[in-house]
Design a protein around this motif. Sequence first.
Motif, PDB file in Angstrom:
ATOM      1  N   UNK A 166      -8.271 -13.769  -3.217  1.00 28.20           N
ATOM      2  CA  UNK A 166      -8.550 -13.502  -4.629  1.00 28.20           C
ATOM      3  C   UNK A 166      -7.510 -12.556  -5.215  1.00 28.20           C
ATOM      4  N   UNK A 167      -7.177 -11.524  -4.461  1.00 25.27           N
ATOM      5  CA  UNK A 167      -6.210 -10.531  -4.955  1.00 25.27           C
ATOM      6  C   UNK A 167      -4.847 -11.174  -5.165  1.00 25.27           C
ATOM      7  N   UNK A 168      -4.399 -11.946  -4.204  1.00 30.78           N
ATOM      8  CA  UNK A 168      -3.074 -12.562  -4.291  1.00 30.78           C
ATOM      9  C   UNK A 168      -2.981 -13.565  -5.437  1.00 30.78           C
ATOM     10  N   UNK A 169      -4.105 -14.164  -5.793  1.00 30.87           N
ATOM     11  CA  UNK A 169      -4.115 -15.144  -6.882  1.00 30.87           C
ATOM     12  C   UNK A 169      -4.249 -14.486  -8.251  1.00 30.87           C
ATOM     13  N   UNK A 170      -4.425 -13.176  -8.276  1.00 28.23           N
ATOM     14  CA  UNK A 170      -4.648 -12.470  -9.535  1.00 28.23           C
ATOM     15  C   UNK A 170      -3.322 -12.089 -10.192  1.00 28.23           C
ATOM     16  N   UNK A 171      -3.437 -11.568 -11.409  1.00 26.81           N
ATOM     17  CA  UNK A 171      -2.249 -11.150 -12.159  1.00 26.81           C
ATOM     18  C   UNK A 171      -2.085  -9.639 -12.176  1.00 26.81           C
ATOM     19  N   UNK A 172      -2.866  -8.902 -11.387  1.00 27.22           N
ATOM     20  CA  UNK A 172      -2.778  -7.441 -11.400  1.00 27.22           C
ATOM     21  C   UNK A 172      -1.641  -6.971 -10.497  1.00 27.22           C
ATOM     22  N   UNK A 173      -1.321  -5.689 -10.597  1.00 22.55           N
ATOM     23  CA  UNK A 173      -0.293  -5.073  -9.747  1.00 22.55           C
ATOM     24  C   UNK A 173      -0.986  -4.529  -8.489  1.00 22.55           C
ATOM     25  N   UNK A 174      -1.062  -5.362  -7.464  1.00 16.26           N
ATOM     26  CA  UNK A 174      -1.889  -5.049  -6.308  1.00 16.26           C
ATOM     27  C   UNK A 174      -1.082  -4.545  -5.115  1.00 16.26           C
ATOM     28  N   UNK A 175      -1.772  -3.798  -4.272  1.00 16.58           N
ATOM     29  CA  UNK A 175      -1.311  -3.443  -2.938  1.00 16.58           C
ATOM     30  C   UNK A 175      -2.500  -3.580  -2.006  1.00 16.58           C
ATOM     31  N   UNK A 176      -2.321  -4.300  -0.916  1.00 15.46           N
ATOM     32  CA  UNK A 176      -3.354  -4.460   0.107  1.00 15.46           C
ATOM     33  C   UNK A 176      -2.940  -3.622   1.309  1.00 15.46           C
ATOM     34  N   UNK A 177      -3.773  -2.696   1.719  1.00 19.75           N
ATOM     35  CA  UNK A 177      -3.446  -1.802   2.832  1.00 19.75           C
ATOM     36  C   UNK A 177      -4.209  -2.242   4.072  1.00 19.75           C
ATOM     37  N   UNK A 178      -3.487  -2.410   5.183  1.00 16.47           N
ATOM     38  CA  UNK A 178      -4.087  -2.971   6.398  1.00 16.47           C
ATOM     39  C   UNK A 178      -4.054  -1.960   7.549  1.00 16.47           C
ATOM     40  N   UNK A 179      -5.098  -1.168   7.677  1.00 21.72           N
ATOM     41  CA  UNK A 179      -5.172  -0.246   8.813  1.00 21.72           C
ATOM     42  C   UNK A 179      -5.724  -0.934  10.059  1.00 21.72           C
ATOM     43  N   UNK A 180      -5.463  -0.359  11.237  1.00 25.41           N
ATOM     44  CA  UNK A 180      -6.147  -0.791  12.457  1.00 25.41           C
ATOM     45  C   UNK A 180      -7.459  -0.005  12.568  1.00 25.41           C
TER      46      UNK A 180
END
Length: 205
Positions: free
Chosen positions: A139-153
């Motif tokens: 959903x985030x990747x398909x959006x038009x916002x300025x996103x950052x996805x943070x992937x912790x372990x």
Amino acid sequence: MKLVVFGAGGGTGRETVAQGLAAGHHVTAVVRRPDALQARPGLQIAVVPDLTRADLVEEAVDGRDVVISALGPNARGPVSVCTDGVRSILDSMTRTGVRRLIVVSAHGAAESNDGSLYSRLLRAMLGHKMRDKDEMESLIRASAVDWTIVRPPALRNTPHTGVYRVGTDLKIGLTSAISRADLADFLLREAASPAHLHQAPRIAA
């Protein structure tokens, strides 16, 4: 800055709220129960018992500079907390014109499910939760916002150090971990000075 933190009652959310206030930001903390956080100067508490309540989510988002999501499910079995919450957040951002979104996901979600032993074990143990994060990321990747996805372990309740590694190709293994406090530190740094727009950086101590 004016920040809104979803999932503010959880471990990462609480750290983000506390550090954001300490840095002098105005923070709106979105929680499900009014007793989830104590009132303090600079903090606005928004009670949203159901993230599908578009009116309440929009009220929390409207007028903010940055939206941070630290949503995560506690229940076992099929879950959609991250997906439902981010869908409502994205819709509200579109309606209110708020552009910046930073979301906590997990290493092993979406394309970072690389077939490694770490990813295989994680998805074997937490398959439902990881599928929720997969859908959320789509959903985030398909959006038009300025996103950052943070992937912790793995997340730890260890002290804030401010020392950690970040990178889209950072190697994550079975012993990799990050404290919730240091994860919150990075979320706030990224909010103040965007360095990973439209990227999904990994983070580890």
